[in-house]
Design a protein around this motif. Sequence first.
Motif, PDB file in Angstrom:
ATOM      1  N   ARG A 166       0.838  -1.192   0.000  1.00  0.00           N
ATOM      2  CA  ARG A 166       0.000   0.000   0.000  1.00  0.00           C
ATOM      3  C   ARG A 166       0.877   1.249   0.000  1.00  0.00           C
ATOM      4  O   ARG A 166       2.020   1.226   0.465  1.00  0.00           O
ATOM      5  CB  ARG A 166      -0.947   0.022   1.196  1.00  0.00           C
TER       6      ARG A 166
ATOM      7  N   ALA B 124       0.257   5.293   0.944  1.00  0.00           N
ATOM      8  CA  ALA B 124      -0.560   6.409   1.401  1.00  0.00           C
ATOM      9  C   ALA B 124       0.000   7.705   0.819  1.00  0.00           C
ATOM     10  O   ALA B 124       1.186   7.780   0.469  1.00  0.00           O
ATOM     11  CB  ALA B 124      -0.564   6.462   2.924  1.00  0.00           C
TER      12      ALA B 124
ATOM     13  N   GLU C 179      -5.663   5.140   9.401  1.00  0.00           N
ATOM     14  CA  GLU C 179      -4.289   5.014   8.905  1.00  0.00           C
ATOM     15  C   GLU C 179      -4.117   3.895   7.883  1.00  0.00           C
ATOM     16  O   GLU C 179      -3.030   3.742   7.309  1.00  0.00           O
ATOM     17  CB  GLU C 179      -3.293   4.826  10.059  1.00  0.00           C
TER      18      GLU C 179
ATOM     19  N   THR D  17      -5.855   3.987   5.200  1.00  0.00           N
ATOM     20  CA  THR D  17      -6.178   4.664   3.945  1.00  0.00           C
ATOM     21  C   THR D  17      -4.960   4.710   3.035  1.00  0.00           C
ATOM     22  O   THR D  17      -3.885   5.181   3.432  1.00  0.00           O
ATOM     23  CB  THR D  17      -6.677   6.085   4.213  1.00  0.00           C
ATOM     24  N   ALA D  18      -5.116   4.194   1.828  1.00  0.00           N
ATOM     25  CA  ALA D  18      -3.996   4.112   0.879  1.00  0.00           C
ATOM     26  C   ALA D  18      -4.503   3.507  -0.419  1.00  0.00           C
ATOM     27  O   ALA D  18      -5.637   3.019  -0.493  1.00  0.00           O
ATOM     28  CB  ALA D  18      -2.876   3.242   1.449  1.00  0.00           C
TER      29      ALA D  18
ATOM     30  N   THR E 205     -10.286   3.982   1.314  1.00  0.00           N
ATOM     31  CA  THR E 205     -10.415   5.160   2.166  1.00  0.00           C
ATOM     32  C   THR E 205     -11.212   4.782   3.400  1.00  0.00           C
ATOM     33  O   THR E 205     -12.340   4.294   3.283  1.00  0.00           O
ATOM     34  CB  THR E 205     -11.116   6.307   1.436  1.00  0.00           C
TER      35      THR E 205
END
Length: 115
Positions: free
Chosen positions: A38, A40, A88, A90-91, A112
């Motif tokens: 991932r 971010a 956290e 989210t990416a 998200t």
Amino acid sequence: QVQLVESGGGLVQPGGSLRLSCAASGIAFSINAMGWYRQAPGKQRELVAYISSAGNRNYADSVKGRFTISRDNAKNTVYLQMNSLKSEDTAVYYCKSSVVGMEYWGKGTPVTVSS
């Protein structure tokens, strides 16, 4: 032609769950190790989870106990079950295949986590 196509991303509330899929074509899927990564905004891409061709799994400390990686060799697909999602997490999530001398990336699916 090799293709890795991720799906399953989206918007989810904190504490929720998502299941990501990565469908592979053009590779000998069963002999490839598969990974979920991932990235971010403003950060480097990081390994989230990894599964070897033999089914051995590794996870980033930040997702242990919340995320589960699995693979279905009959469907040429790797999954990432994500539970208890946090902001956290989210990416953009990418999958990667790797075998000696070769690796391929998908184009990613955004996740998200927000209320």
